[in-house]
Design a protein around this motif. Structure first.
Motif, PDB file in Angstrom:
ATOM      1  N   ARG A 295      29.715  82.832  94.676  1.00  0.00           N
ATOM      2  CA  ARG A 295      28.255  82.830  94.745  1.00  0.00           C
ATOM      3  C   ARG A 295      27.735  84.144  95.318  1.00  0.00           C
ATOM      4  NH1 ARG A 295      30.053  77.952  96.858  1.00  0.00           N
ATOM      5  NH2 ARG A 295      29.281  76.033  95.912  1.00  0.00           N
ATOM      6  N   VAL A 296      26.620  84.581  94.786  1.00  0.00           N
ATOM      7  CA  VAL A 296      25.808  85.624  95.415  1.00  0.00           C
ATOM      8  C   VAL A 296      24.384  85.086  95.365  1.00  0.00           C
ATOM      9  CG1 VAL A 296      24.975  87.987  95.347  1.00  0.00           C
ATOM     10  CG2 VAL A 296      27.344  87.491  94.705  1.00  0.00           C
ATOM     11  N   GLY A 297      23.929  84.481  96.460  1.00  0.00           N
ATOM     12  CA  GLY A 297      22.685  83.730  96.402  1.00  0.00           C
ATOM     13  C   GLY A 297      22.859  82.593  95.405  1.00  0.00           C
ATOM     14  N   GLN A 298      21.969  82.542  94.401  1.00  0.00           N
ATOM     15  CA  GLN A 298      22.069  81.528  93.361  1.00  0.00           C
ATOM     16  C   GLN A 298      22.800  82.037  92.122  1.00  0.00           C
ATOM     17  OE1 GLN A 298      21.261  78.359  94.000  1.00  0.00           O
ATOM     18  NE2 GLN A 298      20.781  79.131  96.049  1.00  0.00           N
ATOM     19  N   ALA A 299      23.253  83.287  92.155  1.00  0.00           N
ATOM     20  CA  ALA A 299      24.031  83.836  91.040  1.00  0.00           C
ATOM     21  C   ALA A 299      25.510  83.528  91.247  1.00  0.00           C
ATOM     22  CB  ALA A 299      23.810  85.344  90.931  1.00  0.00           C
ATOM     23  N   VAL A 300      26.279  83.642  90.168  1.00  0.00           N
ATOM     24  CA  VAL A 300      27.727  83.431  90.219  1.00  0.00           C
ATOM     25  C   VAL A 300      28.409  84.595  89.522  1.00  0.00           C
ATOM     26  CG1 VAL A 300      29.649  81.941  89.556  1.00  0.00           C
ATOM     27  CG2 VAL A 300      27.471  80.922  90.249  1.00  0.00           C
ATOM     28  N   LEU A 301      29.355  85.234  90.206  1.00  0.00           N
ATOM     29  CA  LEU A 301      30.126  86.335  89.646  1.00  0.00           C
ATOM     30  C   LEU A 301      31.556  85.871  89.379  1.00  0.00           C
ATOM     31  CD1 LEU A 301      29.012  89.338  91.887  1.00  0.00           C
ATOM     32  CD2 LEU A 301      28.012  88.544  89.724  1.00  0.00           C
ATOM     33  N   LYS A 302      32.151  86.439  88.344  1.00  0.00           N
ATOM     34  CA  LYS A 302      33.536  86.141  88.007  1.00  0.00           C
ATOM     35  C   LYS A 302      34.421  87.257  88.554  1.00  0.00           C
ATOM     36  CE  LYS A 302      36.579  84.836  84.158  1.00  0.00           C
ATOM     37  NZ  LYS A 302      36.678  84.667  82.685  1.00  0.00           N
ATOM     38  N   ILE A 303      35.314  86.875  89.455  1.00  0.00           N
ATOM     39  CA  ILE A 303      36.149  87.831  90.171  1.00  0.00           C
ATOM     40  C   ILE A 303      37.618  87.580  89.826  1.00  0.00           C
ATOM     41  CG2 ILE A 303      36.797  88.713  92.449  1.00  0.00           C
ATOM     42  CD1 ILE A 303      33.835  89.135  91.694  1.00  0.00           C
ATOM     43  N   GLY A 304      38.338  88.632  89.586  1.00  0.00           N
ATOM     44  CA  GLY A 304      39.773  88.524  89.341  1.00  0.00           C
ATOM     45  C   GLY A 304      40.541  88.730  90.632  1.00  0.00           C
ATOM     46  N   GLY A 305      41.060  87.630  91.198  1.00  0.00           N
ATOM     47  CA  GLY A 305      41.897  87.738  92.384  1.00  0.00           C
ATOM     48  C   GLY A 305      43.295  88.177  91.980  1.00  0.00           C
ATOM     49  N   ILE A 306      43.792  89.241  92.580  1.00  0.00           N
ATOM     50  CA  ILE A 306      45.104  89.787  92.236  1.00  0.00           C
ATOM     51  C   ILE A 306      46.113  89.352  93.291  1.00  0.00           C
ATOM     52  CG2 ILE A 306      46.441  91.883  91.802  1.00  0.00           C
ATOM     53  CD1 ILE A 306      44.280  91.341  89.708  1.00  0.00           C
ATOM     54  N   GLY A 307      47.151  88.648  92.867  1.00  0.00           N
ATOM     55  CA  GLY A 307      48.156  88.176  93.808  1.00  0.00           C
ATOM     56  C   GLY A 307      49.507  88.007  93.148  1.00  0.00           C
ATOM     57  N   SER A 308      50.450  87.478  93.925  1.00  0.00           N
ATOM     58  CA  SER A 308      51.826  87.252  93.429  1.00  0.00           C
ATOM     59  C   SER A 308      52.379  88.521  92.802  1.00  0.00           C
ATOM     60  CB  SER A 308      51.848  86.086  92.438  1.00  0.00           C
ATOM     61  OG  SER A 308      51.370  84.899  93.032  1.00  0.00           O
ATOM     62  N   VAL A 309      52.270  89.622  93.540  1.00  0.00           N
ATOM     63  CA  VAL A 309      52.728  90.928  93.055  1.00  0.00           C
ATOM     64  C   VAL A 309      54.184  91.100  93.474  1.00  0.00           C
ATOM     65  CG1 VAL A 309      52.339  93.421  93.116  1.00  0.00           C
ATOM     66  CG2 VAL A 309      50.391  91.842  93.323  1.00  0.00           C
ATOM     67  N   GLY A 310      55.070  91.169  92.518  1.00  0.00           N
ATOM     68  CA  GLY A 310      56.481  91.297  92.845  1.00  0.00           C
ATOM     69  C   GLY A 310      57.281  92.021  91.783  1.00  0.00           C
ATOM     70  N   THR A 311      58.233  92.831  92.216  1.00  0.00           N
ATOM     71  CA  THR A 311      59.110  93.566  91.310  1.00  0.00           C
ATOM     72  C   THR A 311      60.556  93.357  91.725  1.00  0.00           C
ATOM     73  OG1 THR A 311      57.437  95.260  90.853  1.00  0.00           O
ATOM     74  CG2 THR A 311      59.726  95.846  90.402  1.00  0.00           C
ATOM     75  N   ASP A 312      61.393  93.071  90.766  1.00  0.00           N
ATOM     76  CA  ASP A 312      62.829  92.975  91.013  1.00  0.00           C
ATOM     77  C   ASP A 312      63.291  94.266  91.705  1.00  0.00           C
ATOM     78  OD1 ASP A 312      65.664  93.151  90.735  1.00  0.00           O
ATOM     79  OD2 ASP A 312      65.603  91.782  89.032  1.00  0.00           O
ATOM     80  N   PRO A 313      63.969  94.159  92.861  1.00  0.00           N
ATOM     81  CA  PRO A 313      64.400  95.375  93.580  1.00  0.00           C
ATOM     82  C   PRO A 313      65.188  96.360  92.718  1.00  0.00           C
ATOM     83  CG  PRO A 313      64.736  93.432  94.949  1.00  0.00           C
ATOM     84  CD  PRO A 313      64.331  92.929  93.589  1.00  0.00           C
ATOM     85  N   CYS A 314      65.857  95.877  91.690  1.00  0.00           N
ATOM     86  CA  CYS A 314      66.639  96.762  90.830  1.00  0.00           C
ATOM     87  C   CYS A 314      65.771  97.659  89.955  1.00  0.00           C
ATOM     88  CB  CYS A 314      67.583  95.938  89.940  1.00  0.00           C
ATOM     89  SG  CYS A 314      68.817  94.978  90.828  1.00  0.00           S
ATOM     90  N   TYR A 315      64.481  97.325  89.843  1.00  0.00           N
ATOM     91  CA  TYR A 315      63.604  98.064  88.927  1.00  0.00           C
ATOM     92  C   TYR A 315      62.411  98.693  89.643  1.00  0.00           C
ATOM     93  CZ  TYR A 315      66.297  95.651  85.371  1.00  0.00           C
ATOM     94  OH  TYR A 315      67.335  95.182  84.573  1.00  0.00           O
ATOM     95  N   ARG A 316      62.504  98.855  90.942  1.00  0.00           N
ATOM     96  CA  ARG A 316      61.403  99.480  91.667  1.00  0.00           C
ATOM     97  C   ARG A 316      61.427 100.999  91.472  1.00  0.00           C
ATOM     98  NH1 ARG A 316      61.841  95.861  97.225  1.00  0.00           N
ATOM     99  NH2 ARG A 316      60.961  93.946  96.317  1.00  0.00           N
ATOM    100  N   GLY A 317      60.236 101.591  91.631  1.00  0.00           N
ATOM    101  CA  GLY A 317      60.139 103.041  91.574  1.00  0.00           C
ATOM    102  C   GLY A 317      59.918 103.628  90.200  1.00  0.00           C
ATOM    103  N   ILE A 318      59.736 102.777  89.167  1.00  0.00           N
ATOM    104  CA  ILE A 318      59.511 103.320  87.818  1.00  0.00           C
ATOM    105  C   ILE A 318      58.110 102.976  87.305  1.00  0.00           C
ATOM    106  CG2 ILE A 318      61.954 103.369  87.215  1.00  0.00           C
ATOM    107  CD1 ILE A 318      61.592 100.781  85.663  1.00  0.00           C
ATOM    108  N   GLY A 319      57.225 102.546  88.207  1.00  0.00           N
ATOM    109  CA  GLY A 319      55.818 102.378  87.867  1.00  0.00           C
ATOM    110  C   GLY A 319      55.457 101.097  87.148  1.00  0.00           C
ATOM    111  N   LEU A 320      56.279 100.059  87.254  1.00  0.00           N
ATOM    112  CA  LEU A 320      55.996  98.826  86.519  1.00  0.00           C
ATOM    113  C   LEU A 320      54.721  98.152  87.021  1.00  0.00           C
ATOM    114  CD1 LEU A 320      59.580  97.259  86.218  1.00  0.00           C
ATOM    115  CD2 LEU A 320      58.356  98.682  84.568  1.00  0.00           C
ATOM    116  N   ALA A 321      54.581  98.028  88.334  1.00  0.00           N
ATOM    117  CA  ALA A 321      53.401  97.348  88.872  1.00  0.00           C
ATOM    118  C   ALA A 321      52.119  98.116  88.552  1.00  0.00           C
ATOM    119  CB  ALA A 321      53.548  97.153  90.380  1.00  0.00           C
ATOM    120  N   GLN A 322      52.177  99.435  88.629  1.00  0.00           N
ATOM    121  CA  GLN A 322      50.995 100.234  88.285  1.00  0.00           C
ATOM    122  C   GLN A 322      50.613 100.040  86.816  1.00  0.00           C
ATOM    123  OE1 GLN A 322      48.971 102.123  90.198  1.00  0.00           O
ATOM    124  NE2 GLN A 322      50.069 101.625  92.064  1.00  0.00           N
ATOM    125  N   SER A 323      51.610  99.946  85.944  1.00  0.00           N
ATOM    126  CA  SER A 323      51.328  99.686  84.527  1.00  0.00           C
ATOM    127  C   SER A 323      50.680  98.324  84.340  1.00  0.00           C
ATOM    128  CB  SER A 323      52.620  99.773  83.711  1.00  0.00           C
ATOM    129  OG  SER A 323      53.151 101.082  83.740  1.00  0.00           O
TER     130      SER A 323
END
Length: 406
Positions: free
Chosen positions: A72-100
């Motif tokens: 809510r914003v007053g009587q308006a409603v905004l659609k928000i994308g909550g970003i969560g559950s961010v995880g990368t297999d340790p074997c594949y870190r450092g090659i920009g997967l999450a940024q992609s």
């Protein structure tokens, strides 16, 4: 010459890919695999398109979840994308997967009516690379108080599922028009009882004349500092709020301090101020990104119109050029009607309003505050522009309940 691995970014995983995603999250986070399964698979509104993942040579290697939130914003409603559950297999870190993944999700949210995106993080630099920026919030901390008896006629009782509809009614009445709060329909409430945020908390209620008139949740924790996740009440229960708060604290024998995020008009906010050892905290975890400024302003238009009508500008004509980063919009107010356009009226003289995208988000959620200037937070050229911005974006009694964290 070493060949580059084959990397793909996609959403809507197959059942096996979703299982692989849960396995990665269970390995990366100490809360374990079941935590993520309970949150996602017990969500009746879950859309597989909101689950994003990257594969390397066909193997699921990284994942990020979008949680659709309607705030809510007053009587308006905004659609928000909550970003969560961010995880990368340790074997594949450092090659920009999450940024992609974050870049792909941003484009997808633009195409699917999202206005902005919110993530909760303590490692800010990583997400700043993809366009999210910290917007600090305030919290309160105080030593755990001794129990206080509720006023005569009020009693504190444990939560039972039979009271769920009454809790929903209290939540809706208290948060009607209160900015930053989530829309929780009946399905959301039913799902919520199965999610970790609820099952890893304790809930107490205030009963008066046979009715539930307030409720509160405190996290289950053996730590010295514990958070009140939510404390909501009907007007008739205002005098019992502090007693409920102290009763919640007594559920945590190891706690030394109790923390909370509170709007200024909450009885507990005043109670905290009265305690000599209470202190205000900077909560540097909420990061925001503008997704679709035009969509946001169109959804806010009726609320902004209402605010102008209720101000000293109600019977005037206003021509406002709003700049938010690279976006430019023209707001025309006349005859008590507000229009938002992407084109200027060539015959109008416009007052220039300049905000960066994050300052605009902060103004929408919390209310406009004059910035200190500089590249990141541009200063308004004159007091007239600042006065108009305070009319469009007045201080809000804003709160995001930790029960809704993702």
């Amino acid at each position: 010459m070493t060949s580059q691995p084959s990397i793909t970014v996609a959403n809507a995983p197959s059942p096996q890919q979703l299982e692989d995603i849960f396995n990665i999250l269970g390995e990366v986070f100490p809360v374990g695999k079941a935590f993520f399964q309970d949150r996602l698979l017990n969500d009746s509104s879950y859309d597989p398109q909101t689950t994003w993942f990257a594969t390397v040579e066909g193997k699921v290697a990284s994942t990020i979840q979008i949680f659709p939130l309607h705030i809510r914003v007053g009587q308006a409603v905004l659609k928000i994308g909550g970003i969560g559950s961010v995880g990368t297999d340790p074997c594949y870190r450092g090659i920009g997967l999450a940024q992609s993944l974050l870049r792909a999700q941003t484009e997808w949210m633009k195409q699917n009516d999202y206005d902005a995106s919110l993530l909760l993080a303590i490692i800010h630099a990583f997400y700043e690379k993809a366009g999210w920026k910290l917007i600090p919030e305030k919290g309160c901390s105080m030593p755990k108080p001794d129990p206080i008896e509720p006023p005569a006629g009020y009693e504190i009782v444990p939560f039972e599922a039979q009271y769920l509809d009454q809790l929903r009614h209290i939540y809706e009445q208290y948060n009607d028009g209160r900015t930053y709060t989530l829309i929780r329909d009946e399905a959301y409430w039913n799902d919520l009882l199965l999610w970790p945020a609820w099952t890893q908390a304790d809930c107490l209620l205030v009963r008066h004349n046979g009715r539930i008139v307030a409720y509160g949740l405190i996290e289950k924790s053996d730590q010295a500092k514990v958070f009140i996740q939510e404390l909501v009440y009907l007007p008739e229960a205002a005098s019992a709020v502090v007693a409920l708060f102290t009763a919640l604290g007594q559920l945590r024998p190891h706690a030394k301090h109790v923390l909370a995020k509170l709007p200024d008009d909450h009885p507990l906010a005043e109670y905290y101020k009265q305690q000599p050892q209470a202190e205000q905290l900077d909560l540097n975890i909420s990061m925001w990104k503008m997704i679709h400024c035009r969509s946001m302003l169109q959804k806010l238009r009726p609320e902004l119109e209402h605010r102008i009508r209720s101000s000293e500008y109600a019977e005037q004509k206003l021509h406002l050029e709003l700049r938010a980063g690279e976006d430019r919009f023209w707001l025309n107010y006349a005859d008590r009607k507000l229009a938002v356009s992407q084109q200027a009226d060539p015959f109008a003289a416009y007052e220039s309003l300049q905000l960066d995208p994050w300052q605009l988000i902060s103004s929408v959620i919390f209310g406009y505050e004059e910035a200190s200037g500089g590249i990141d937070r541009p200063r308004q050229a004159d007091s007239a522009a600042s006065a108009i911005l305070r009319t469009l974006f007045p201080k809000q009694q804003a709160v995001f309940y930790l029960t809704d964290k993702f």
